[in-house]
Design a protein around this motif. Structure first.
Motif, PDB file in Angstrom:
ATOM      1  N   PHE A 251     -20.552  50.900 -42.047  1.00 16.96           N
ATOM      2  CA  PHE A 251     -20.316  51.449 -40.700  1.00 16.96           C
ATOM      3  C   PHE A 251     -19.725  52.856 -40.794  1.00 16.96           C
ATOM      4  O   PHE A 251     -18.606  53.024 -41.266  1.00 16.96           O
ATOM      5  CB  PHE A 251     -19.371  50.535 -39.911  1.00 16.96           C
ATOM      6  N   ILE A 252     -20.506  53.834 -40.356  1.00 20.39           N
ATOM      7  CA  ILE A 252     -20.022  55.215 -40.307  1.00 20.39           C
ATOM      8  C   ILE A 252     -19.662  55.494 -38.846  1.00 20.39           C
ATOM      9  O   ILE A 252     -20.540  55.643 -37.995  1.00 20.39           O
ATOM     10  CB  ILE A 252     -21.119  56.226 -40.763  1.00 20.39           C
ATOM     11  N   ALA A 253     -18.363  55.501 -38.562  1.00 18.33           N
ATOM     12  CA  ALA A 253     -17.914  55.603 -37.171  1.00 18.33           C
ATOM     13  C   ALA A 253     -17.608  57.050 -36.808  1.00 18.33           C
ATOM     14  O   ALA A 253     -17.017  57.780 -37.608  1.00 18.33           O
ATOM     15  CB  ALA A 253     -16.673  54.738 -36.986  1.00 18.33           C
ATOM     16  N   VAL A 254     -18.019  57.432 -35.621  1.00 18.30           N
ATOM     17  CA  VAL A 254     -17.866  58.825 -35.190  1.00 18.30           C
ATOM     18  C   VAL A 254     -16.940  58.928 -33.975  1.00 18.30           C
ATOM     19  O   VAL A 254     -17.119  58.196 -32.996  1.00 18.30           O
ATOM     20  CB  VAL A 254     -19.242  59.437 -34.822  1.00 18.30           C
ATOM     21  N   GLN A 255     -15.973  59.814 -34.069  1.00 21.37           N
ATOM     22  CA  GLN A 255     -15.178  60.203 -32.889  1.00 21.37           C
ATOM     23  C   GLN A 255     -15.371  61.704 -32.666  1.00 21.37           C
ATOM     24  O   GLN A 255     -15.750  62.418 -33.587  1.00 21.37           O
ATOM     25  CB  GLN A 255     -13.691  59.916 -33.133  1.00 21.37           C
ATOM     26  N   ALA A 256     -15.110  62.139 -31.439  1.00 21.09           N
ATOM     27  CA  ALA A 256     -15.162  63.588 -31.185  1.00 21.09           C
ATOM     28  C   ALA A 256     -13.798  64.161 -31.558  1.00 21.09           C
ATOM     29  O   ALA A 256     -12.768  63.528 -31.321  1.00 21.09           O
ATOM     30  CB  ALA A 256     -15.487  63.851 -29.729  1.00 21.09           C
ATOM     31  N   GLU A 257     -13.848  65.346 -32.145  1.00 21.77           N
ATOM     32  CA  GLU A 257     -12.626  65.992 -32.646  1.00 21.77           C
ATOM     33  C   GLU A 257     -11.498  66.055 -31.606  1.00 21.77           C
ATOM     34  O   GLU A 257     -10.328  65.869 -31.941  1.00 21.77           O
ATOM     35  CB  GLU A 257     -12.997  67.420 -33.035  1.00 21.77           C
ATOM     36  N   GLY A 258     -11.868  66.266 -30.321  1.00 25.89           N
ATOM     37  CA  GLY A 258     -10.870  66.431 -29.260  1.00 25.89           C
ATOM     38  C   GLY A 258     -10.041  65.180 -29.000  1.00 25.89           C
ATOM     39  O   GLY A 258      -8.964  65.258 -28.411  1.00 25.89           O
ATOM     40  N   CYS A 259     -10.559  64.022 -29.400  1.00 31.04           N
ATOM     41  CA  CYS A 259      -9.825  62.767 -29.192  1.00 31.04           C
ATOM     42  C   CYS A 259     -10.199  61.808 -30.325  1.00 31.04           C
ATOM     43  O   CYS A 259     -11.125  61.018 -30.201  1.00 31.04           O
ATOM     44  CB  CYS A 259     -10.166  62.172 -27.827  1.00 31.04           C
ATOM     45  N   ALA A 260      -9.488  61.916 -31.435  1.00 28.81           N
ATOM     46  CA  ALA A 260      -9.890  61.194 -32.649  1.00 28.81           C
ATOM     47  C   ALA A 260      -8.744  60.405 -33.285  1.00 28.81           C
ATOM     48  O   ALA A 260      -8.452  60.550 -34.474  1.00 28.81           O
ATOM     49  CB  ALA A 260     -10.489  62.184 -33.649  1.00 28.81           C
ATOM     50  N   PRO A 261      -8.088  59.520 -32.519  1.00 25.95           N
ATOM     51  CA  PRO A 261      -6.945  58.792 -33.078  1.00 25.95           C
ATOM     52  C   PRO A 261      -7.330  57.851 -34.220  1.00 25.95           C
ATOM     53  O   PRO A 261      -6.567  57.684 -35.177  1.00 25.95           O
ATOM     54  CB  PRO A 261      -6.419  57.988 -31.881  1.00 25.95           C
ATOM     55  N   PHE A 263      -9.905  58.265 -36.301  1.00 20.00           N
ATOM     56  CA  PHE A 263     -10.221  59.129 -37.447  1.00 20.00           C
ATOM     57  C   PHE A 263      -8.938  59.493 -38.184  1.00 20.00           C
ATOM     58  O   PHE A 263      -8.852  59.387 -39.412  1.00 20.00           O
ATOM     59  CB  PHE A 263     -10.941  60.393 -36.948  1.00 20.00           C
ATOM     60  N   LYS A 264      -7.900  59.867 -37.396  1.00 23.25           N
ATOM     61  CA  LYS A 264      -6.626  60.285 -38.007  1.00 23.25           C
ATOM     62  C   LYS A 264      -5.983  59.107 -38.748  1.00 23.25           C
ATOM     63  O   LYS A 264      -5.487  59.261 -39.869  1.00 23.25           O
ATOM     64  CB  LYS A 264      -5.675  60.827 -36.943  1.00 23.25           C
ATOM     65  N   ALA A 265      -5.999  57.931 -38.130  1.00 17.61           N
ATOM     66  CA  ALA A 265      -5.396  56.744 -38.773  1.00 17.61           C
ATOM     67  C   ALA A 265      -6.159  56.389 -40.043  1.00 17.61           C
ATOM     68  O   ALA A 265      -5.562  56.058 -41.075  1.00 17.61           O
ATOM     69  CB  ALA A 265      -5.388  55.572 -37.800  1.00 17.61           C
ATOM     70  N   PHE A 266      -7.487  56.467 -39.986  1.00 17.26           N
ATOM     71  CA  PHE A 266      -8.313  56.107 -41.151  1.00 17.26           C
ATOM     72  C   PHE A 266      -8.046  57.071 -42.306  1.00 17.26           C
ATOM     73  O   PHE A 266      -7.892  56.650 -43.461  1.00 17.26           O
ATOM     74  CB  PHE A 266      -9.796  56.127 -40.754  1.00 17.26           C
ATOM     75  N   GLN A 267      -7.964  58.361 -41.973  1.00 21.37           N
ATOM     76  CA  GLN A 267      -7.739  59.382 -43.012  1.00 21.37           C
ATOM     77  C   GLN A 267      -6.398  59.174 -43.711  1.00 21.37           C
ATOM     78  O   GLN A 267      -6.285  59.347 -44.919  1.00 21.37           O
ATOM     79  CB  GLN A 267      -7.756  60.799 -42.399  1.00 21.37           C
ATOM     80  N   SER A 268      -5.385  58.799 -42.917  1.00 23.84           N
ATOM     81  CA  SER A 268      -4.047  58.695 -43.505  1.00 23.84           C
ATOM     82  C   SER A 268      -3.766  57.285 -44.035  1.00 23.84           C
ATOM     83  O   SER A 268      -2.713  57.045 -44.623  1.00 23.84           O
ATOM     84  CB  SER A 268      -2.991  59.073 -42.451  1.00 23.84           C
ATOM     85  N   GLY A 269      -4.698  56.368 -43.794  1.00 21.81           N
ATOM     86  CA  GLY A 269      -4.493  54.987 -44.253  1.00 21.81           C
ATOM     87  C   GLY A 269      -3.510  54.220 -43.394  1.00 21.81           C
ATOM     88  O   GLY A 269      -3.067  53.132 -43.763  1.00 21.81           O
ATOM     89  N   ALA A 270      -3.191  54.769 -42.225  1.00 21.93           N
ATOM     90  CA  ALA A 270      -2.208  54.110 -41.351  1.00 21.93           C
ATOM     91  C   ALA A 270      -2.821  52.890 -40.679  1.00 21.93           C
ATOM     92  O   ALA A 270      -4.018  52.851 -40.396  1.00 21.93           O
ATOM     93  CB  ALA A 270      -1.724  55.093 -40.294  1.00 21.93           C
ATOM     94  N   GLN A 271      -2.004  51.881 -40.424  1.00 15.50           N
ATOM     95  CA  GLN A 271      -2.455  50.679 -39.715  1.00 15.50           C
ATOM     96  C   GLN A 271      -2.392  50.901 -38.205  1.00 15.50           C
ATOM     97  O   GLN A 271      -3.101  50.254 -37.450  1.00 15.50           O
ATOM     98  CB  GLN A 271      -1.538  49.485 -40.058  1.00 15.50           C
ATOM     99  N   GLU A 272      -1.488  51.788 -37.804  1.00 18.88           N
ATOM    100  CA  GLU A 272      -1.265  51.992 -36.368  1.00 18.88           C
ATOM    101  C   GLU A 272      -1.797  53.353 -35.939  1.00 18.88           C
ATOM    102  O   GLU A 272      -1.907  54.276 -36.737  1.00 18.88           O
ATOM    103  CB  GLU A 272       0.233  51.900 -36.045  1.00 18.88           C
ATOM    104  N   ILE A 273      -2.067  53.445 -34.653  1.00 21.38           N
ATOM    105  CA  ILE A 273      -2.534  54.695 -34.059  1.00 21.38           C
ATOM    106  C   ILE A 273      -1.322  55.540 -33.690  1.00 21.38           C
ATOM    107  O   ILE A 273      -0.383  55.033 -33.093  1.00 21.38           O
ATOM    108  CB  ILE A 273      -3.327  54.376 -32.770  1.00 21.38           C
ATOM    109  N   GLU A 274      -1.376  56.827 -34.056  1.00 18.70           N
ATOM    110  CA  GLU A 274      -0.348  57.756 -33.590  1.00 18.70           C
ATOM    111  C   GLU A 274      -0.678  58.131 -32.151  1.00 18.70           C
ATOM    112  O   GLU A 274      -1.796  58.565 -31.882  1.00 18.70           O
ATOM    113  CB  GLU A 274      -0.382  59.053 -34.424  1.00 18.70           C
TER     114      GLU A 274
END
Ligand SMILES: [Zn+2]
Length: 370
Positions: A251-261, A263-274
């Motif tokens: 699964f290659i999931a896409v978010q738009a840069e303007g609202c990508a919570p 994407f940010k969580a996946f990149q940082s390995g976080a379990q929670e959304i900032e």
């Protein structure tokens, strides 16, 4: 009703007759496992709609609220014979949300619900309004005041009561939940109500049938609240559990840069959304700052060996134009998916081009004409 709700947090089983939308523990509800089957000989003789997979759905065909949704065509892009576009914008209300709305309103009708409330960034509200009209159920739809005018006209055309809510998408959800709690209405939420995903799972079944029992290497999926991503995953998982496919696509999931919570969580390995303040994005359909099912979404991407991509905002209009010049006229949210795919190809280089890939085109261009 043959299926039950199961809390994703504490595991408690609930009867849908209770009309609850969350477990008393606060957990989100899933559908508890039930027996399914794929009698292919029978399926192949049926009407080309998502109801052809009756034995894998929570309702029988005799209960269905349908407008003829599903079984959309899949075509190759350009001269490529391994990149497919699945045309989910060719649905009764012009978006993929009809898959979930058909199942959710079938549930509402089976539960003898008289009035429903839903919130949406536009397309889900449109789909819910149409299927509620077909089922003759009263319907209130809450949307952000900034929603595309054509989507608003479409919701009103189906006879739904439209509530325009100033502020963010989250403010709209809060207003709808307040109304549900004050009025005791059925919350026909495409995020909370798990029947919706029983509709979107047919997206995977159709790809499998269209590819003669095979599945692609990768699926590109736009993700806001995850209604398509989770449904598609459940669909492939059903086929895998039945031994009908050797593995579940990446699964290659896409978010738009303007609202990508996510994407940010996946990149940082976080379990929670900032928590984030959404910036301007053209992809209104996936502009969700705090997706309720973020744990489940991130889990699917990890489990399938997938990836998250942020589509650059300045590439979305170009992607929309490029698709239109190929003959596919879609709304900006779908163009963001294609922009995400192009970004992924640029990052990965040629290997991705050799993979069999399916890209959904989820919403029609006419919905977002200014
Ligand atoms: Zn619970």
């Amino acid at each position: 009703m043959k299926v039950k709700y199961k809390c994703s947090r504490c595991g408690e089983i609930h009867d849908p007759q209770t009309l609850i939308y969350r477990c008393p523990c606060g957990g989100l509800l899933d559908i508890a496992e039930f027996d399914i089957d794929f009698p292919l000989d029978k399926i192949k003789q049926r009407t080309p709609s998502l109801w052809r997979y009756e034995e894998a759905l929570p309702f029988s065909k005799s209960q269905q609220v349908t407008l003829g949704e599903g079984f959309t065509s899949m075509v190759t892009m350009d001269n490529s014979d391994n990149v497919f576009l699945k045309m989910d914008y060719m649905m009764p209300t012009l978006s993929f949300k009809d898959r979930g709305a058909s199942m959710l309103i079938t549930a509402a009708k089976a539960l003898h619900v008289k009035r429903i409330v839903a919130d949406s960034s536009g397309n889900a509200g449109t789909a819910i309004a149409a299927y509620a009209a077909k089922a003759r159920i009263k319907c209130d739809i809450f949307v952000p005041a900034s929603t595309s005018p054509n989507k608003l006209s479409q919701i009103k055309a189906y006879g739904a009561k439209l509530h325009l809510i100033p502020g963010t998408r989250e403010d709209t959800a809060d207003a709808a939940i307040k109304e549900v709690e004050a009025s005791g209405s059925f919350y026909a939420s495409h995020v909370y109500n798990p029947f919706f995903y029983q509709g979107t799972k047919t997206y995977a079944y159709e790809i499998w049938e269209d590819m003669n029992g095979n599945v692609p290497d990768a699926i590109i999926v736009p993700v806001g609240n995850g209604t398509l991503l989770l449904g598609t995953y459940y669909g492939f998982k059903d086929l895998h559990d039945k031994g009908l496919i050797p593995s579940i696509p990446k699964f290659i999931a896409v978010q738009a840069e303007g609202c990508a919570p996510l994407f940010k969580a996946f990149q940082s390995g976080a379990q929670e959304i900032e928590p984030l303040e959404p910036k301007e994005t053209q992809a209104e359909g996936i502009a969700i700052a705090n997706p309720a099912r973020h744990h489940q979404i991130l889990q699917v991407i990890k489990e399938t060996g997938g990836e998250m991509i942020a589509a650059p905002e300045q590439k979305i209009e170009d992607a929309r134009q490029e698709l239109a010049y190929k003959g596919f006229f879609v709304e900006p949210t779908s163009a963001a998916t294609y922009a995400g795919y192009l970004t992924y190809v640029a990052q990965q280089g040629n290997p991705i081009k050799n993979l069999t890939t399916v890209i959904p085109l989820c919403g029609a261009g006419l919905k977002a004409i200014k």
